[in-house]
Enzyme design. Sequence first.
Site, mmCIF file in Angstrom:
data_model
loop_
_atom_site.group_PDB
_atom_site.id
_atom_site.type_symbol
_atom_site.label_atom_id
_atom_site.label_comp_id
_atom_site.label_asym_id
_atom_site.label_seq_id
_atom_site.Cartn_x
_atom_site.Cartn_y
_atom_site.Cartn_z
ATOM 1 N N ASP A 195 -0.114 5.179 0.873
ATOM 2 C CA ASP A 195 -0.305 6.155 1.967
ATOM 3 C C ASP A 195 -0.348 5.452 3.326
ATOM 4 O O ASP A 195 -1.077 4.482 3.513
ATOM 5 C CB ASP A 195 -1.618 6.910 1.767
ATOM 6 C CG ASP A 195 -1.584 7.816 0.543
ATOM 7 O OD1 ASP A 195 -1.370 9.010 0.707
ATOM 8 O OD2 ASP A 195 -1.736 7.300 -0.582
ATOM 9 N N ASP A 252 -2.064 -0.244 5.880
ATOM 10 C CA ASP A 252 -2.335 0.441 7.153
ATOM 11 C C ASP A 252 -3.809 0.699 7.428
ATOM 12 O O ASP A 252 -4.158 1.160 8.507
ATOM 13 C CB ASP A 252 -1.626 1.799 7.171
ATOM 14 C CG ASP A 252 -2.302 2.797 6.249
ATOM 15 O OD1 ASP A 252 -2.464 2.480 5.063
ATOM 16 O OD2 ASP A 252 -2.710 3.874 6.717
ATOM 17 N N ASP A 284 0.868 -1.176 0.000
ATOM 18 C CA ASP A 284 0.000 0.000 0.000
ATOM 19 C C ASP A 284 0.917 1.242 0.000
ATOM 20 O O ASP A 284 2.113 1.141 0.304
ATOM 21 C CB ASP A 284 -0.881 -0.067 1.254
ATOM 22 C CG ASP A 284 -1.705 1.180 1.452
ATOM 23 O OD1 ASP A 284 -2.223 1.721 0.463
ATOM 24 O OD2 ASP A 284 -1.838 1.614 2.611
HETATM 25 MG MG LIG Z 1 -2.871 3.256 3.210
#
Ligand SMILES: [Mg+2]
Length: 243
Positions: free
Chosen positions: A19, A195, A17
């Site tokens: 961000d 996240d 991923d």
């Molecule tokens: Mg993310």
Amino acid sequence: MTATPPDLPADAALFLDFDGCLVEIAPRPDAIVVPDTLPALLAGLHRRQGGAVALVSGRDVADLRRYLPDFPGAIAGSHGAEIAWQGAPPDPVETGGLDATALHARVRDLAAHDDRLLVEPKPHGVVLHYRAAPDLAEWVDRTMGELASHYPALALQPAKMAMELRPKSAGKDRALSRLMQAPDFAGRIPVYAGDDLTDEAAMAEAQSRGGFAIKIGAGPTVARHRLPDPAALARWLAAALPC
Ligand SMILES: [Mg+2]
């Protein structure tokens, strides 16, 4: 319990991923800072993993390429609605004839409710961010939920301090499954780092395929491994590379 991840296997297919994972989350999506060392780290991993490295993001492919113009691997953008390889344009997306411009205008009208709200238009959807207005979480959920009922081809996607409408045909777990069929990825062990809520289905998919998943930061997760922040993930990834 989430444990520190084991070393990255040489025969892993790596899904990352962007961000909150490779870059720290910023107050606005366009305010992120790409670490100087990130392009070389990703290029090194791409060599070491035999080309089996993919970015998997809610951002669209063109946006990711602006931040990482030399990234040599696959890019799954817009939650996997677009998948692009080595500079080639992404596959077309199934959006049920969505008029994205009209959708963006409707959400901008809704966002006029409070000037702390931020609209992020996407080619195949839209995000309403309330990072600057956490008190509006419930209002955003309700309002975007009502809007979603008018768009049968779109699904609501909750994220950190944001609510998104994205194509139902997308999903980071589907992106992982599609990429695992590609020649560079097939037969490898999927390893996924993310996240956010948008990563959970892909983490479960990686684990169900005999691989592992790493949650970056705090919060409940299906992942069995965890690292505290993007800097720790960068150190873990760099440890796989020859000095
Ligand atoms: Mg993310």
